[in-house]
Design a protein around this motif. Structure first.
Motif, PDB file in Angstrom:
ATOM      1  N   VAL A   1       0.859  -1.187   0.000  1.00  0.00           N
ATOM      2  CA  VAL A   1       0.000   0.000   0.000  1.00  0.00           C
ATOM      3  C   VAL A   1       0.892   1.233   0.000  1.00  0.00           C
ATOM      4  CG1 VAL A   1      -1.758   1.310   1.221  1.00  0.00           C
ATOM      5  CG2 VAL A   1      -1.796  -1.193   1.287  1.00  0.00           C
TER       6      VAL A   1
ATOM      7  N   PHE B   1       0.682   4.955   0.709  1.00  0.00           N
ATOM      8  CA  PHE B   1      -0.241   5.915   1.319  1.00  0.00           C
ATOM      9  C   PHE B   1      -0.179   7.301   0.678  1.00  0.00           C
ATOM     10  CE2 PHE B   1      -0.286   2.496   4.369  1.00  0.00           C
ATOM     11  CZ  PHE B   1      -1.624   2.438   4.711  1.00  0.00           C
TER      12      PHE B   1
ATOM     13  N   THR C   1      -2.794  -2.515  11.062  1.00  0.00           N
ATOM     14  CA  THR C   1      -1.712  -1.617  10.622  1.00  0.00           C
ATOM     15  C   THR C   1      -2.158  -0.751   9.453  1.00  0.00           C
ATOM     16  OG1 THR C   1       0.012  -3.123  11.398  1.00  0.00           O
ATOM     17  CG2 THR C   1       0.634  -1.596   9.648  1.00  0.00           C
TER      18      THR C   1
ATOM     19  N   LYS D   1      -5.076   1.761  10.510  1.00  0.00           N
ATOM     20  CA  LYS D   1      -4.621   2.895  11.327  1.00  0.00           C
ATOM     21  C   LYS D   1      -3.893   3.928  10.471  1.00  0.00           C
ATOM     22  CE  LYS D   1      -3.928   0.883  15.947  1.00  0.00           C
ATOM     23  NZ  LYS D   1      -2.901   0.302  16.854  1.00  0.00           N
ATOM     24  N   ALA D   2      -3.019   3.447   9.604  1.00  0.00           N
ATOM     25  CA  ALA D   2      -2.277   4.377   8.752  1.00  0.00           C
ATOM     26  C   ALA D   2      -3.232   5.150   7.847  1.00  0.00           C
ATOM     27  CB  ALA D   2      -1.245   3.616   7.917  1.00  0.00           C
TER      28      ALA D   2
ATOM     29  N   ALA E   1      -5.068   7.788   9.809  1.00  0.00           N
ATOM     30  CA  ALA E   1      -4.132   8.843  10.216  1.00  0.00           C
ATOM     31  C   ALA E   1      -3.810   9.802   9.072  1.00  0.00           C
ATOM     32  CB  ALA E   1      -2.837   8.224  10.759  1.00  0.00           C
ATOM     33  N   VAL E   2      -3.724   9.291   7.861  1.00  0.00           N
ATOM     34  CA  VAL E   2      -3.382  10.182   6.742  1.00  0.00           C
ATOM     35  C   VAL E   2      -4.611  10.831   6.121  1.00  0.00           C
ATOM     36  CG1 VAL E   2      -1.331   8.781   6.274  1.00  0.00           C
ATOM     37  CG2 VAL E   2      -3.372   8.461   4.876  1.00  0.00           C
TER      38      VAL E   2
ATOM     39  N   ILE F   1      -8.161   7.648  16.479  1.00  0.00           N
ATOM     40  CA  ILE F   1      -7.186   8.282  15.574  1.00  0.00           C
ATOM     41  C   ILE F   1      -7.868   9.362  14.744  1.00  0.00           C
ATOM     42  CG2 ILE F   1      -5.600   7.896  13.631  1.00  0.00           C
ATOM     43  CD1 ILE F   1      -5.092   5.084  14.744  1.00  0.00           C
TER      44      ILE F   1
ATOM     45  N   LYS G   1       2.527  10.726   9.815  1.00  0.00           N
ATOM     46  CA  LYS G   1       1.274  10.386  10.509  1.00  0.00           C
ATOM     47  C   LYS G   1       1.023   8.887  10.470  1.00  0.00           C
ATOM     48  CE  LYS G   1      -1.583  14.559  10.008  1.00  0.00           C
ATOM     49  NZ  LYS G   1      -2.643  15.191   9.170  1.00  0.00           N
ATOM     50  N   ALA G   2       1.219   8.291   9.296  1.00  0.00           N
ATOM     51  CA  ALA G   2       0.986   6.853   9.184  1.00  0.00           C
ATOM     52  C   ALA G   2       1.943   6.090  10.095  1.00  0.00           C
ATOM     53  CB  ALA G   2       1.161   6.413   7.726  1.00  0.00           C
TER      54      ALA G   2
ATOM     55  N   ALA H   1       0.847   6.354  13.689  1.00  0.00           N
ATOM     56  CA  ALA H   1      -0.407   5.615  13.884  1.00  0.00           C
ATOM     57  C   ALA H   1      -0.178   4.114  13.982  1.00  0.00           C
ATOM     58  CB  ALA H   1      -1.380   5.926  12.743  1.00  0.00           C
ATOM     59  N   VAL H   2       0.773   3.606  13.240  1.00  0.00           N
ATOM     60  CA  VAL H   2       0.992   2.152  13.282  1.00  0.00           C
ATOM     61  C   VAL H   2       1.971   1.759  14.385  1.00  0.00           C
ATOM     62  CG1 VAL H   2       0.484   2.012  10.820  1.00  0.00           C
ATOM     63  CG2 VAL H   2       2.868   1.984  11.576  1.00  0.00           C
TER      64      VAL H   2
ATOM     65  N   ALA I   1      -3.489   9.030  20.794  1.00  0.00           N
ATOM     66  CA  ALA I   1      -4.685   8.266  20.411  1.00  0.00           C
ATOM     67  C   ALA I   1      -4.395   6.776  20.254  1.00  0.00           C
ATOM     68  CB  ALA I   1      -5.259   8.821  19.104  1.00  0.00           C
TER      69      ALA I   1
END
Lengths: 270, 270, 270, 270
Positions: free
Chosen positions: A176, A178, A218, A221-222, A225-226, A265, D221-222, D225-226, D268
């Motif tokens: 992935v 991002f 994982t 969450k990413a 967050a983005v 998040i 950020k990602a 977050a992870v 978070a």
């Protein structure tokens, strides 16, 4: 980035939205059971929900793979889910003649990643007036998806969603990227991360795609967050017994805990 | 590895075969002019020829790209080429309903790389009884193509060709993996290298795919040296004025010299 | 594209040259035995030979992997091979202080692929006056190798060879991009294809790199067909018992038949 | 996952730690100015800080690129930063003989990504007793980094950090695979995301690496977050005038706002 999806709830919550359900519609009872649990969870967490289910699997690796219970039968189950719980639904189509048929039953038509360059299919989906969710091809950058968006918009339909499901990374893995979330958001459309298909391990010698469901958290969450606008998660009460994509679906009983973390998040990045 | 293609000539020469022609059928005069030159060259070099032309371009990046002159009009031109020069023809189809229509005019139905996993399309092509040329998806290994071959064979049609057109390599480049030629030959079907599409530079910000035609000779020589059964080459008298894929077609006047070199390599590896 | 390599024989044959030998120098007897057979074969086929052997393996995955029999001991064996058979030798160096030491014994200093960007190492190798063979990083395009060539040339040494050993393709595979051969030849230096390392399957969970030696012929034929100036082949009488890279070396008894085929392709492309 | 880094502050804050500073030490005044601002920001946000600066750039693309102001001069500036502000420092080494020299001045020795397989270098770094920060090779999976960790630990040094700086993705792009963060944490060591190098656009025809600094926030950020334990950010008051990596450093004035957002995400996910 505002599109109109009928029946979508909790749109004022500021939360990401969720496209979730089983990979394929395997039967009415199973679909209603999964939908009930998804509705309970998303009502509690105030997450807008679109129920997802494929009425046919058209690009399985092998001819002997499960492809569905019958198109109309499966579509009617999607309609029943929508009526029963008051939620919108999404299903994927594969050839242009399917667009009108599916549009009679669901709210969002999804274009599979392999097919995101097929002009006839995009135009047919657009012309139904339904929301069109285009999955980014595994072989395409986020930037290049603007041409797919344009094909739908220039056909008179501005209700487009883009979904990332990862990129080809060698023959037997996906990654992935991002960077594609902000890149696709440049089109002023909601952008979704498909966290379950992104973790597929394709091209297995057996013709049965593998997966890494332990990493769903994982990727999810990413994505939140983005700034992803939505998540796409295939889920099943017992993935090991599912008729397709069992290797990478999230076990339904793990969904609520995952979403709770993601909502926190989302709060932190608002 | 013997399949039966109607009208195919020079099959006793021990040479590789050639699928060649313009990317899209732009008009009758142009098609006949290119075919005449291809027939002259391949007769002289004793290369079996299949004339190639798309009657419709269904997966262009942009909605405003050229997509064709009309399906039936273009298919009739392919039939005329076949009658005029006594050579078989090949064209690509994109949705299952096109299979029967195209089969009425051509000898080989080609499945585009993006669509090589679409079961309905493979089965529809198989059921016409025509030879089916499946392009390897840019996201698939050669090994995994056996599932596509099986879909056609299990539909009752053993006349399958596999064609490699390169692999996704980052977002804006492709790489040819020559290990895929022996891997695909494991299926006991002829394997073709598509030397012009393999050199595409996709995903350009403009939506117009680029190419590296100067490297056609490199890819073609390597393919013949490793034992490819056939070559696929898009060619045009003046690529710069072609309505599609101008960036990576071979200029027609360069074809004869290239084939002479390749015939010598074929001799050396027999 | 003419560089001067001392003792190199058969340079007037028009043939490609061969860098070959075991991965690591495991002992004198083994080295002389392999060299004798290589000399016999290449004399018969009129192929210029450079004998290859590593005196130390500095980048093995695991600390407990075999790293060598002692630097000076191994280098002296390389010198003995050179004297005994009158052939030049090549070995790889890993830090700049090794350049002068190795240069006292061999004719060609090789820069490993992982290290091709290390300026100090390139400059130290250049300053010995020996031929410098730079392996293309698995993460670099052929075009970008011109900066490595420039580092050597600007240090006063024009005797540079470039060698391709494939590209990273996902985490556990490599792919050879034959476009890199003409791209690197733009530097007016000989370009070599390393056919054994190109077939490595890196990053195995075990820390032991795998390989696909059955495909050596495929990579070698393609390389010669597209005009590679030389080949690099690690070979061993019994690869399964070799102390390093056993998974991808060519069995010595298969070399002569392979080279005969390649000489015929070379003839065909001259 | 607890390692001991001398002078590290705010270790009880529960925050991620930050390795930050300019790419190369260009001079004392500049270093102190950047350090002062980093200390002010990280004290306010309670982020443990390790000041980063290269005393030499050993793998620039071109021989005429800036490589440093002199090794000892630059190392003394790092020591002065450490004394002045009471913070630990990190610098990268390239050959084993540099380990002891650099260890006399800094607290953390960093192994560049290209060199993470070089056993001699890892062992030499380990033997100084300093913390060793190993960057994951652009060509390696997170899983395979356990062999690099083992090389340091088996040399008697358990103070290891692993840093991800992205993966090769075609010749001219990189992609961050966030699955590598949990994969590397399996080694029970802190895992850092290098957000500026991850965004490099390597292999440019000019030999000057490009970058995408606008995406630094996305990657950072990602990573938080992870669950990344730390971040690595190269920063400069005016990146455009920096002597190396100007294309992908973060402008120093943008750092504080970025870190504030990241601290909220860290909260978070705790």
């Amino acid at each position: 980035m505002t599109i109109s999806i009928p029946k979508l709830q909790h749109t004022d919550s500021g939360n990401f939205f969720l496209m979730a359900g089983p990979c394929a519609i395997e039967g009415e009872e199973m679909a209603l059971q999964i939908a009930e649990e998804l509705v309970r969870i998303t009502n509690r967490l105030r997450i807008p929900l679109i129920f997802k289910g494929s009425y046919r699997k058209a690009n399985r690796s092998r001819l002997d793979s499960f492809t569905g219970i019958g198109d109309e039968k499966a579509l009617k189950i999607l309609a029943k889910v929508s009526e029963t719980f008051g939620v919108p639904t999404v299903t994927d189509i594969h050839e242009s003649h399917e667009a009108a048929m599916a549009a009679a039953y669901v709210d969002v038509l999804q274009i599979p990643a392999f097919l995101c360059r097929q002009t006839d299919l995009l135009v047919a989906a657009a012309q139904t007036g339904k929301v069109v969710n285009i999955k980014k091809g595994q072989f395409l950058s986020g930037e290049s998806m603007r041409f797919a968006v344009d094909k739908v918009k220039e056909s008179g339909n501005a209700n487009v969603i883009l979904t990332d499901r990862g990129n080809t990374f060698g023959y037997s893995d996906m990654v992935v990227d991002f960077r594609n979330i902000p890149a696709m958001q440049e089109n002023q459309v909601p952008v979704v991360m498909d966290v379950t298909h992104s973790l597929q391990q394709p091209n297995q010698a057996s013709g049965v795609t593998g997966g890494k469901p332990a990493l769903i958290e994982t990727i999810a969450k990413a994505a939140i967050a983005v700034g992803a606008d939505g998540l796409f998660i295939e889920t099943h009460p017992t993935p090991a017994t599912a008729k397709s994509d069992g290797a990478n679906m999230l076990q339904l009983s793990n969904l609520e805990g995952l979403l709770e973390k993601l909502v926190r998040i989302r709060e932190a990045v608002k």
